[in-house]
Write a protein that holds these residues in place. Structure first.
Motif, mmCIF file in Angstrom:
data_model
loop_
_atom_site.group_PDB
_atom_site.id
_atom_site.type_symbol
_atom_site.label_atom_id
_atom_site.label_comp_id
_atom_site.label_asym_id
_atom_site.label_seq_id
_atom_site.Cartn_x
_atom_site.Cartn_y
_atom_site.Cartn_z
ATOM 1 N N ASN A 74 3.426 6.418 12.041
ATOM 2 C CA ASN A 74 3.059 5.663 13.242
ATOM 3 C C ASN A 74 1.593 5.946 13.623
ATOM 4 O OD1 ASN A 74 2.818 4.349 15.627
ATOM 5 N ND2 ASN A 74 4.759 5.063 16.481
ATOM 6 N N TYR A 75 0.683 5.281 12.888
ATOM 7 C CA TYR A 75 -0.740 5.550 13.114
ATOM 8 C C TYR A 75 -1.189 5.160 14.516
ATOM 9 C CZ TYR A 75 -1.438 6.464 8.098
ATOM 10 O OH TYR A 75 -1.388 6.985 6.829
ATOM 11 N N ILE A 105 -0.435 7.944 16.746
ATOM 12 C CA ILE A 105 -1.298 9.095 16.422
ATOM 13 C C ILE A 105 -2.706 8.886 16.990
ATOM 14 C CG2 ILE A 105 -2.428 10.286 14.476
ATOM 15 C CD1 ILE A 105 0.252 10.068 12.995
ATOM 16 N N LEU A 106 -3.236 7.663 16.874
ATOM 17 C CA LEU A 106 -4.584 7.405 17.409
ATOM 18 C C LEU A 106 -4.616 7.590 18.931
ATOM 19 C CD1 LEU A 106 -6.097 4.405 15.400
ATOM 20 C CD2 LEU A 106 -6.140 6.843 14.884
ATOM 21 N N VAL A 107 -3.539 7.205 19.590
ATOM 22 C CA VAL A 107 -3.474 7.383 21.046
ATOM 23 C C VAL A 107 -3.462 8.882 21.387
ATOM 24 C CG1 VAL A 107 -2.027 7.038 23.099
ATOM 25 C CG2 VAL A 107 -2.347 5.172 21.465
ATOM 26 N N GLU A 108 -2.640 9.623 20.678
ATOM 27 C CA GLU A 108 -2.562 11.076 20.941
ATOM 28 C C GLU A 108 -3.917 11.742 20.692
ATOM 29 O OE1 GLU A 108 1.992 11.443 19.316
ATOM 30 O OE2 GLU A 108 0.530 12.917 18.618
ATOM 31 N N CYS A 136 -11.285 3.508 13.508
ATOM 32 C CA CYS A 136 -10.467 2.520 12.805
ATOM 33 C C CYS A 136 -9.958 3.133 11.508
ATOM 34 C CB CYS A 136 -11.270 1.254 12.488
ATOM 35 S SG CYS A 136 -10.269 0.038 11.583
ATOM 36 N N LEU A 137 -8.669 3.015 11.304
ATOM 37 C CA LEU A 137 -8.051 3.488 10.062
ATOM 38 C C LEU A 137 -7.510 2.267 9.338
ATOM 39 C CD1 LEU A 137 -5.669 6.511 9.718
ATOM 40 C CD2 LEU A 137 -5.014 4.286 8.767
ATOM 41 N N ARG A 138 -7.888 2.118 8.067
ATOM 42 C CA ARG A 138 -7.424 0.954 7.288
ATOM 43 C C ARG A 138 -6.667 1.460 6.070
ATOM 44 N NH1 ARG A 138 -8.880 -4.682 6.566
ATOM 45 N NH2 ARG A 138 -8.452 -5.270 4.407
ATOM 46 N N THR A 139 -5.428 1.021 5.954
ATOM 47 C CA THR A 139 -4.600 1.505 4.842
ATOM 48 C C THR A 139 -4.936 0.724 3.566
ATOM 49 O OG1 THR A 139 -2.858 -0.094 5.215
ATOM 50 C CG2 THR A 139 -2.701 1.998 6.440
ATOM 51 N N THR A 166 -5.544 14.590 10.331
ATOM 52 C CA THR A 166 -4.868 15.180 9.154
ATOM 53 C C THR A 166 -3.835 16.222 9.584
ATOM 54 O OG1 THR A 166 -6.736 16.713 8.838
ATOM 55 C CG2 THR A 166 -6.700 14.726 7.479
ATOM 56 N N THR A 167 -4.016 16.803 10.773
ATOM 57 C CA THR A 167 -3.001 17.755 11.255
ATOM 58 C C THR A 167 -1.736 16.993 11.652
ATOM 59 O OG1 THR A 167 -4.779 19.155 12.090
ATOM 60 C CG2 THR A 167 -2.568 19.613 12.929
ATOM 61 N N LYS A 168 -1.926 15.905 12.382
ATOM 62 C CA LYS A 168 -0.756 15.167 12.875
ATOM 63 C C LYS A 168 -0.023 14.416 11.760
ATOM 64 C CE LYS A 168 -2.461 14.599 17.595
ATOM 65 N NZ LYS A 168 -1.360 15.253 18.335
ATOM 66 N N THR A 169 -0.786 13.875 10.802
ATOM 67 C CA THR A 169 -0.116 13.142 9.720
ATOM 68 C C THR A 169 0.403 14.096 8.637
ATOM 69 O OG1 THR A 169 -2.235 12.893 8.578
ATOM 70 C CG2 THR A 169 -1.540 11.052 9.961
#
Ligand code: GLU
Length: 304
Positions: free
Chosen positions: A2-3, A6-9, A41-44, A296-299
């Motif tokens: 749930n990116y 994660i970005l909100v956190e 911005c994170l792009r998969t 990277t810690t959260k994911t």
């Protein structure tokens, strides 16, 4: 994953660092941005984008451009490029000149200023219309048609660029610059001045995150092994004399710039770009570094 969440956190947690650090002042035009901007911005690999904050605001990418220059130079010269530029971390500031004298005009790596100046010289020797072709490559990489140089920032840097001029002169003295010094400096400053947003940068970095696909953009093409090597250089040399710290805290290959941007890749998963102009003493974005550390810690995913 749930990116979005994660970005909100991340945003909530890094607000502790709001106001810490200063934007780069040695390029006066760079200070004309809101120092408290923040975008990510994170792009998969599948092309899904997750973004927050000022992710569509363009900023001066500065040294992030060194990755694009390296891709072009490596594509044109192949292995012989490494006779003129090393691949070792420098452990020194991005604009250090001391090491260059000791090592007789061979810059430690392509991601410090000395290395990028030699790379710029390589590009000038290969390209017929250097400025246009460079821009065309960056536009193709990011799938955007209107990315531009910021001539005001480039001119401001030329006006105050005594140290880069000294480095270029020393490189010329050692025979590692073939073209006119002034031409090299101006093209280098223009590369640094390119304006891109986090969304555009994350798109431009996706091809470096997936070296199982052919890397071919106009006249620039890299083999999968070459892309792998570029990742290695970003990992070990992408953050000035804080490359070890970034590896330790974040664990992703990437590149920062004194405009406050950082672009990084998680191989085969995503590319991410973050921007916040306040820098730490080493020239890296305070909130940007922290955001990627939290990512990277959260994911629980990095290259390690
Ligand atoms: N144009 C900047 C300089 O040469 C780039 C520095 C950076 O972003 O690291 O000083």
């Amino acid at each position: 994953m749930n990116y979005n969440q994660i970005l909100v956190e991340i945003y909530q947690e890094i607000s502790l660092y709001a106001g810490v650090g200063e934007p780069a002042t040695y390029i006066p035009e760079l200070c004309k941005v809101d120092p408290d901007s923040y975008g990510i911005c994170l792009r998969t690999m599948r092309g899904t984008e997750y973004f927050m904050g000022d992710s569509d605001v363009r900023f001066s990418i500065q040294s992030i451009s060194k990755v694009f220059s390296m891709a072009m130079g490596f594509s044109f010269e192949g292995e012989k490029l490494w006779r003129r530029i090393g691949v070792e971390p420098s452990g020194s500031a991005f604009n250090s000149i001391i090491q260059l004298e000791i090592e007789k005009g061979i810059p430690r790596n392509p991601l410090i200023n000395a290395g990028a100046l030699v790379m710029t010289d390589v590009l000038l020797s290969h390209l017929e219309n250097p400025e246009e072709e460079y821009l065309e490559f960056v536009r193709r990489l990011s799938g955007t048609t209107d990315i531009q140089y910021n001539e005001r920032i480039a001119a401001s840097e030329r006006e105050h660029g005594y140290l880069n001029a000294a480095i270029a002169n020393m490189l010329k003295y050692y025979g590692n610059i073939k073209n006119d010094i002034e031409r090299v400096l101006m093209f280098y400053f223009r590369q640094c001045s390119i304006m891109m947003s986090c969304r555009e940068l994350s798109r431009a970095f996706v091809p470096f995150a997936d070296h199982s696909h052919a890397f071919r953009f106009g006249n620039v093409s890299l083999t999968s092994s070459q892309v792998k090597r570029m990742n290695a250089i970003m990992q070990t040399c992408g953050f000035y004399d804080e490359a070890g710290e970034f590896s330790f805290l974040v664990g992703l290959p990437g590149k920062s710039g004194v405009g406050g941007g950082i672009a990084a890749i998680c191989p085969r998963k995503y590319a991410v770009a973050v921007w916040s102009p306040r820098l730490n003493k080493k020239g890296n974005s305070v909130m940007g570094m922290k955001a990627l550390e939290l990512l990277t810690t959260k994911t629980e995913v990095s290259i390690f």
